[in-house]
Design a protein around this motif. Structure first.
Motif, PDB file in Angstrom:
ATOM      1  N   THR A   5      31.641  29.895  43.910  1.00 41.79           N
ATOM      2  CA  THR A   5      32.518  30.839  43.234  1.00 41.79           C
ATOM      3  C   THR A   5      32.208  30.909  41.751  1.00 41.79           C
ATOM      4  O   THR A   5      32.091  29.890  41.079  1.00 41.79           O
ATOM      5  CB  THR A   5      33.986  30.408  43.427  1.00 41.79           C
ATOM      6  OG1 THR A   5      34.272  30.401  44.816  1.00 41.79           O
ATOM      7  CG2 THR A   5      34.927  31.358  42.716  1.00 41.79           C
ATOM      8  N   THR A   6      32.054  32.125  41.247  1.00 39.53           N
ATOM      9  CA  THR A   6      31.853  32.331  39.815  1.00 39.53           C
ATOM     10  C   THR A   6      33.054  33.008  39.176  1.00 39.53           C
ATOM     11  O   THR A   6      33.218  32.947  37.971  1.00 39.53           O
ATOM     12  CB  THR A   6      30.594  33.188  39.558  1.00 39.53           C
ATOM     13  OG1 THR A   6      30.726  34.442  40.249  1.00 39.53           O
ATOM     14  CG2 THR A   6      29.357  32.481  40.072  1.00 39.53           C
ATOM     15  N   VAL A   7      33.887  33.644  39.962  1.00 40.61           N
ATOM     16  CA  VAL A   7      35.081  34.286  39.433  1.00 40.61           C
ATOM     17  C   VAL A   7      36.102  33.230  39.052  1.00 40.61           C
ATOM     18  O   VAL A   7      36.435  32.348  39.855  1.00 40.61           O
ATOM     19  CB  VAL A   7      35.687  35.261  40.482  1.00 40.61           C
ATOM     20  CG1 VAL A   7      37.062  35.743  40.048  1.00 40.61           C
ATOM     21  CG2 VAL A   7      34.748  36.439  40.698  1.00 40.61           C
ATOM     22  N   ARG A   8      36.586  33.265  37.806  1.00 38.29           N
ATOM     23  CA  ARG A   8      37.558  32.289  37.318  1.00 38.29           C
ATOM     24  C   ARG A   8      38.993  32.796  37.424  1.00 38.29           C
ATOM     25  O   ARG A   8      39.928  31.995  37.449  1.00 38.29           O
ATOM     26  CB  ARG A   8      37.256  31.952  35.853  1.00 38.29           C
ATOM     27  CG  ARG A   8      35.874  31.365  35.629  1.00 38.29           C
ATOM     28  CD  ARG A   8      35.704  30.067  36.372  1.00 38.29           C
ATOM     29  NE  ARG A   8      34.372  29.497  36.173  1.00 38.29           N
ATOM     30  CZ  ARG A   8      33.919  28.422  36.797  1.00 38.29           C
ATOM     31  NH1 ARG A   8      34.680  27.819  37.697  1.00 38.29           N
ATOM     32  NH2 ARG A   8      32.708  27.964  36.574  1.00 38.29           N
ATOM     33  N   GLU A   9      39.153  34.099  37.466  1.00 37.78           N
ATOM     34  CA  GLU A   9      40.487  34.675  37.581  1.00 37.78           C
ATOM     35  C   GLU A   9      40.403  36.039  38.244  1.00 37.78           C
ATOM     36  O   GLU A   9      39.335  36.661  38.300  1.00 37.78           O
ATOM     37  CB  GLU A   9      41.149  34.800  36.202  1.00 37.78           C
ATOM     38  CG  GLU A   9      40.446  35.757  35.267  1.00 37.78           C
ATOM     39  CD  GLU A   9      41.126  35.868  33.908  1.00 37.78           C
ATOM     40  OE1 GLU A   9      41.906  34.958  33.559  1.00 37.78           O
ATOM     41  OE2 GLU A   9      40.870  36.863  33.206  1.00 37.78           O
ATOM     42  N   PHE A  10      41.533  36.480  38.760  1.00 36.43           N
ATOM     43  CA  PHE A  10      41.646  37.805  39.365  1.00 36.43           C
ATOM     44  C   PHE A  10      42.625  38.643  38.543  1.00 36.43           C
ATOM     45  O   PHE A  10      43.482  38.099  37.832  1.00 36.43           O
ATOM     46  CB  PHE A  10      42.142  37.694  40.815  1.00 36.43           C
ATOM     47  CG  PHE A  10      41.185  36.997  41.736  1.00 36.43           C
ATOM     48  CD1 PHE A  10      40.151  37.700  42.339  1.00 36.43           C
ATOM     49  CD2 PHE A  10      41.310  35.640  42.002  1.00 36.43           C
ATOM     50  CE1 PHE A  10      39.260  37.058  43.187  1.00 36.43           C
ATOM     51  CE2 PHE A  10      40.433  34.994  42.848  1.00 36.43           C
ATOM     52  CZ  PHE A  10      39.398  35.703  43.440  1.00 36.43           C
ATOM     53  N   LEU A  11      42.454  39.941  38.653  1.00 40.56           N
ATOM     54  CA  LEU A  11      43.352  40.867  37.959  1.00 40.56           C
ATOM     55  C   LEU A  11      44.198  41.603  38.986  1.00 40.56           C
ATOM     56  O   LEU A  11      43.667  42.310  39.851  1.00 40.56           O
ATOM     57  CB  LEU A  11      42.549  41.869  37.122  1.00 40.56           C
ATOM     58  CG  LEU A  11      41.688  41.283  36.001  1.00 40.56           C
ATOM     59  CD1 LEU A  11      40.939  42.392  35.269  1.00 40.56           C
ATOM     60  CD2 LEU A  11      42.543  40.485  35.022  1.00 40.56           C
ATOM     61  N   LEU A  12      45.506  41.413  38.898  1.00 35.55           N
ATOM     62  CA  LEU A  12      46.441  42.098  39.786  1.00 35.55           C
ATOM     63  C   LEU A  12      46.805  43.438  39.161  1.00 35.55           C
ATOM     64  O   LEU A  12      47.497  43.495  38.135  1.00 35.55           O
ATOM     65  CB  LEU A  12      47.698  41.238  39.991  1.00 35.55           C
ATOM     66  CG  LEU A  12      47.466  39.850  40.606  1.00 35.55           C
ATOM     67  CD1 LEU A  12      48.762  39.051  40.614  1.00 35.55           C
ATOM     68  CD2 LEU A  12      46.908  39.977  42.016  1.00 35.55           C
ATOM     69  N   LEU A  13      46.334  44.512  39.760  1.00 33.62           N
ATOM     70  CA  LEU A  13      46.523  45.836  39.170  1.00 33.62           C
ATOM     71  C   LEU A  13      47.971  46.303  39.238  1.00 33.62           C
ATOM     72  O   LEU A  13      48.379  47.157  38.463  1.00 33.62           O
ATOM     73  CB  LEU A  13      45.606  46.852  39.865  1.00 33.62           C
ATOM     74  CG  LEU A  13      44.098  46.545  39.784  1.00 33.62           C
ATOM     75  CD1 LEU A  13      43.300  47.677  40.419  1.00 33.62           C
ATOM     76  CD2 LEU A  13      43.662  46.318  38.342  1.00 33.62           C
ATOM     77  N   GLY A  14      48.734  45.772  40.162  1.00 39.63           N
ATOM     78  CA  GLY A  14      50.153  46.110  40.235  1.00 39.63           C
ATOM     79  C   GLY A  14      50.407  47.544  40.649  1.00 39.63           C
ATOM     80  O   GLY A  14      50.065  47.965  41.756  1.00 39.63           O
ATOM     81  N   PHE A  15      50.958  48.319  39.722  1.00 43.22           N
ATOM     82  CA  PHE A  15      51.326  49.716  40.001  1.00 43.22           C
ATOM     83  C   PHE A  15      50.661  50.626  38.969  1.00 43.22           C
ATOM     84  O   PHE A  15      51.329  51.142  38.058  1.00 43.22           O
ATOM     85  CB  PHE A  15      52.850  49.884  39.956  1.00 43.22           C
ATOM     86  CG  PHE A  15      53.600  48.902  40.820  1.00 43.22           C
ATOM     87  CD1 PHE A  15      53.828  49.178  42.159  1.00 43.22           C
ATOM     88  CD2 PHE A  15      54.051  47.701  40.286  1.00 43.22           C
ATOM     89  CE1 PHE A  15      54.508  48.275  42.960  1.00 43.22           C
ATOM     90  CE2 PHE A  15      54.741  46.793  41.080  1.00 43.22           C
ATOM     91  CZ  PHE A  15      54.962  47.082  42.419  1.00 43.22           C
TER      92      PHE A  15
END
Length: 315
Positions: A5-15
Motif C-alpha cells: 500500500t502506498t496510499v496513506r489516506e483517503f478522501l471522502l467526497l461526501g455530498f
C-alpha cells in the motif's frame, strides 16, 4: 497477494453536489445524532432501571439500541467533522477501521433482528412454553450467536481488504468508508474479494431475513386463527414496532449491498443515510410510542425523577 500500500489516506467526497449546503447538512446530522444518542440511551436506561422490563423482548431491544448507537457513532461524527472543517481526509487505518466496524455491527444487528423475530414467534405461537424456552441462559446464547454470526460474516472479506494494495486512487464518493467502494479503488485484481464480500452480505442479509420472514409467517397464521378482534389487534401491536424496523433496515441494506454493481452512487448515499441516520433516529420513537409497557416505564421514571428533584430542593 502482497501488501504494498502506498496510499496513506483517503478522501471522502461526501455530498459534492450539495457543496454549498455542507454546513447545513452538518448541523442537521449533528441534531439527528444528538436525538439518536438521547433516544437510544433512554431506552437502555429504562430497560435497566425498570424491573417490569426484565424480559427477553426488552433484553434484545436494549442490545439493539446499543448497536444503533455504535453503528451511528462509527459513521456520523467523522462525517460531521469533515463537513464542518472542510477536510475530506481519513487515514488509511481509520478508513479500514470504520469500514470494518460498520460492516461488523450491521451484520450483528441483522442477526439480532432475526433473534427478536424468533422471540416474538415463541411468545405468540407457544405462550405456555415461552418462559421455559426463552430463559436467561438461552437469551444470552442467542445474543452471543448474533455477535458470532456477525464476526464470521465479516472476517474473511475484512482480511482480504486489508491485504489489497492501494496505489494512486484515493477518492471515495461517499460520506464514509464503504467496503464496496473501497475495494474498487484497489490497483489489484479484486474479483475474488468482491465475490466474497457479496456472498457474505448475501448470506447474513438473506439468511436473517429468511428466519425473520418464517417467524412472521407463523405469527400471522396464529393471529388469523384468534377469534377475538381485540386479541388480534393487541398481538399485532406488539410486533408492529419490530416489523417496521425490519422493513427499514433490510430494505435499505438489500438495495445497497446485494447489487453486484451499481452506478447510482447518489441513490446509495440516500439509502445509507436512511440506514445510518433515519432508522436509528426513528427506532426509539417507534418502540416507545407504540408500546404501552415502555410508555408506563417512562412515566414511572419521570415520576421518580420529579420526586428525587423535589427532595433535593427541600434539603
Amino acid at each position: 497477494m502482497l501488501n504494498h500500500t502506498t496510499v496513506r489516506e483517503f478522501l471522502l467526497l461526501g455530498f459534492p453536489s450539495l457543496h454549498y449546503q455542507e454546513h447545513l447538512i452538518a448541523v442537521t446530522l449533528l441534531a439527528s445524532y444528538l436525538v439518536i444518542l438521547a433516544g437510544n440511551l433512554l431506552i437502555i436506561s429504562l430497560v435497566l432501571a425498570e424491573r417490569d422490563l426484565y424480559t427477553p423482548m426488552y433484553f434484545f431491544l436494549c442490545n439493539l439500541s446499543c448497536l444503533e448507537l455504535l453503528i451511528t457513532t462509527s459513521i456520523i461524527p467523522k462525517a460531521i467533522g469533515n463537513l464542518l472543517m472542510g477536510s475530506k481526509a481519513i487515514s488509511y487505518p481509520g478508513c479500514l477501521t470504520q469500514c470494518y466496524f460498520y460492516y461488523l455491527l450491521g451484520c450483528i444487528e441483522f442477526a439480532l433482528l432475526a433473534v427478536m423475530s424468533y422471540d416474538r414467534f415463541v411468545a405468540i405461537c407457544h405462550p405456555l412454553q415461552y418462559p421455559m424456552i426463552m430463559n436467561n441462559q438461552f437469551c444470552l446464547q442467542l445474543l452471543l450467536g448474533s455477535w458470532t454470526a456477525g464476526f464470521l460474516a465479516t472476517v474473511a472479506s475484512t482480511v482480504l481488504i486489508t491485504r489489497l494494495p492501494f496505489c494512486n486512487a484515493n477518492h471515495i464518493d461517499h460520506f464514509f468508508c464503504d467496503s464496496v467502494l473501497l475495494i474498487k479503488l484497489s490497483c489489484a485484481e479484486t474479483q475474488i474479494v468482491e465475490l466474497i464480500n457479496f456472498m457474505a452480505s448475501s448470506i447474513i442479509l438473506l439468511g436473517s431475513l429468511g428466519m425473520t420472514a418464517l417467524s412472521y409467517l407463523y405469527i400471522i397464521n396464529t393471529i388469523l386463527r384468534l377469534p377475538s378482534a381485540s386479541s388480534r389487534h393487541k398481538i399485532f401491536s406488539t410486533c408492529s414496532s419490530h416489523f417496521t424496523i425490519v422493513i427499514l433496515g433490510y430494505g435499505s441494506c438489500i438495495f445497497m449491498y446485494l447489487q453486484p454493481s451499481s452506478d447510482h452512487i447518489s441513490y446509495n448515499k440516500a439509502v445509507a443515510l436512511l440506514n445510518t441516520v433515519v432508522t436509528p433516529l426513528m427506532s426509539p420513537f417507534i418502540f416507545s410510542l407504540r408500546n404501552q409497557q415502555m410508555e408506563d416505564a417512562l412515566k414511572a421514571g419521570l415520576k421518580r425523577s420529579v420526586i428525587i428533584f423535589r427532595q433535593h430542593l427541600s434539603i
